[in-house]
Design an enzyme around this catalytic site. Structure first.
Site, PDB file in Angstrom:
ATOM      1  N   ASP A  59      26.851  95.239   0.002  1.00 31.72           N
ATOM      2  CA  ASP A  59      25.577  94.677   0.433  1.00 31.72           C
ATOM      3  C   ASP A  59      25.752  93.161   0.426  1.00 31.72           C
ATOM      4  O   ASP A  59      25.579  92.509  -0.601  1.00 31.72           O
ATOM      5  CB  ASP A  59      24.450  95.102  -0.511  1.00 31.72           C
ATOM      6  CG  ASP A  59      23.093  94.597  -0.049  1.00 31.72           C
ATOM      7  OD1 ASP A  59      22.904  94.384   1.169  1.00 31.72           O
ATOM      8  OD2 ASP A  59      22.217  94.399  -0.907  1.00 31.72           O
TER       9      ASP A  59
ATOM     10  N   GLU B 102      25.998  97.265   5.236  1.00 30.34           N
ATOM     11  CA  GLU B 102      24.728  97.358   5.932  1.00 30.34           C
ATOM     12  C   GLU B 102      24.890  96.653   7.268  1.00 30.34           C
ATOM     13  O   GLU B 102      25.506  95.592   7.348  1.00 30.34           O
ATOM     14  CB  GLU B 102      23.633  96.678   5.097  1.00 30.34           C
ATOM     15  CG  GLU B 102      22.254  97.113   5.479  1.00 30.34           C
ATOM     16  CD  GLU B 102      21.238  96.696   4.452  1.00 30.34           C
ATOM     17  OE1 GLU B 102      20.762  97.574   3.710  1.00 30.34           O
ATOM     18  OE2 GLU B 102      20.935  95.494   4.384  1.00 30.34           O
TER      19      GLU B 102
ATOM     20  N   ASP C  32      20.904  94.461  -5.366  1.00 30.91           N
ATOM     21  CA  ASP C  32      22.025  94.412  -4.431  1.00 30.91           C
ATOM     22  C   ASP C  32      23.120  95.401  -4.825  1.00 30.91           C
ATOM     23  O   ASP C  32      23.813  95.951  -3.976  1.00 30.91           O
ATOM     24  CB  ASP C  32      22.614  92.991  -4.384  1.00 30.91           C
ATOM     25  CG  ASP C  32      21.570  91.960  -3.990  1.00 30.91           C
ATOM     26  OD1 ASP C  32      21.156  91.960  -2.822  1.00 30.91           O
ATOM     27  OD2 ASP C  32      21.157  91.177  -4.871  1.00 30.91           O
TER      28      ASP C  32
END
Length: 165
Positions: free
Chosen positions: A7, A68, A141
């Site tokens: 992330d 992502e 995160d």
């Protein structure tokens, strides 16, 4: 299969590594955060992200890296900084010989919680349940990175099932 989820962020880059075998529940391998200091020059922060991701790849030898997908923030500057942090992580993976996949935030949430609009806290809760771990004290995160790894691993596991049928 060992999957590293990332992330990316310009201040905190979460990472999570899971292992999964056909027919078995995913297993937590490692997780944490790469923290950069906002007082550092931005190029130094990008180098730190690249170097840390490269070290994690060398240490854990994942078969796949999942991140992502790019999304558009309201603030153009934030989007640009996030894109650069993401690129540093992608380059570290590719230079380490590891293929990279990307998933939208809603795909990750759907895979882990069953709802594409789930809150980050719901994602964290499901990650802890699926992996049997506690993430108290870790940033969101980190749980997001584990969710990205789980999304990729679970998709890979379902395609393994389909090919055997």
């Amino acid at each position: 299969m060992v999957v590293m989820g990332i992330d990316p962020g310009s201040q905190i880059t979460g990472y999570g590594i899971v292992a999964i075998s056909a027919g078995e529940a995913p297993r937590h391998v490692a997780c944490g955060a790469i923290r950069t200091r906002s007082c550092d020059d931005f190029s130094a922060r990008l180098k730190l992200i690249y170097d840390e991701v490269a070290q994690l790849i060398a240490l854990h030898r994942p078969d796949q890296v999942a991140l992502e997908d790019i999304f558009y923030a309201r603030n153009a500057r934030s989007s640009l900084l996030l894109g650069q942090a993401r690129a540093a992580a992608v380059l570290a993976a590719l230079n380490g010989g590891v293929p990279v996949s990307a998933y939208s935030p809603s795909e990750v949430k759907m895979a882990v919680t069953g709802r594409g609009s789930a809150a980050k806290e719901q994602v964290r809760y499901m990650v802890m349940q699926l992996l049997g771990i506690t993430l108290s004290g870790e940033s969101l995160d980190v749980s997001d990175a584990l969710a990205i790894a789980l999304c990729h691993a679970l998709r890979g596991q379902s395609s393994m099932r389909r090919t055997r049928s």
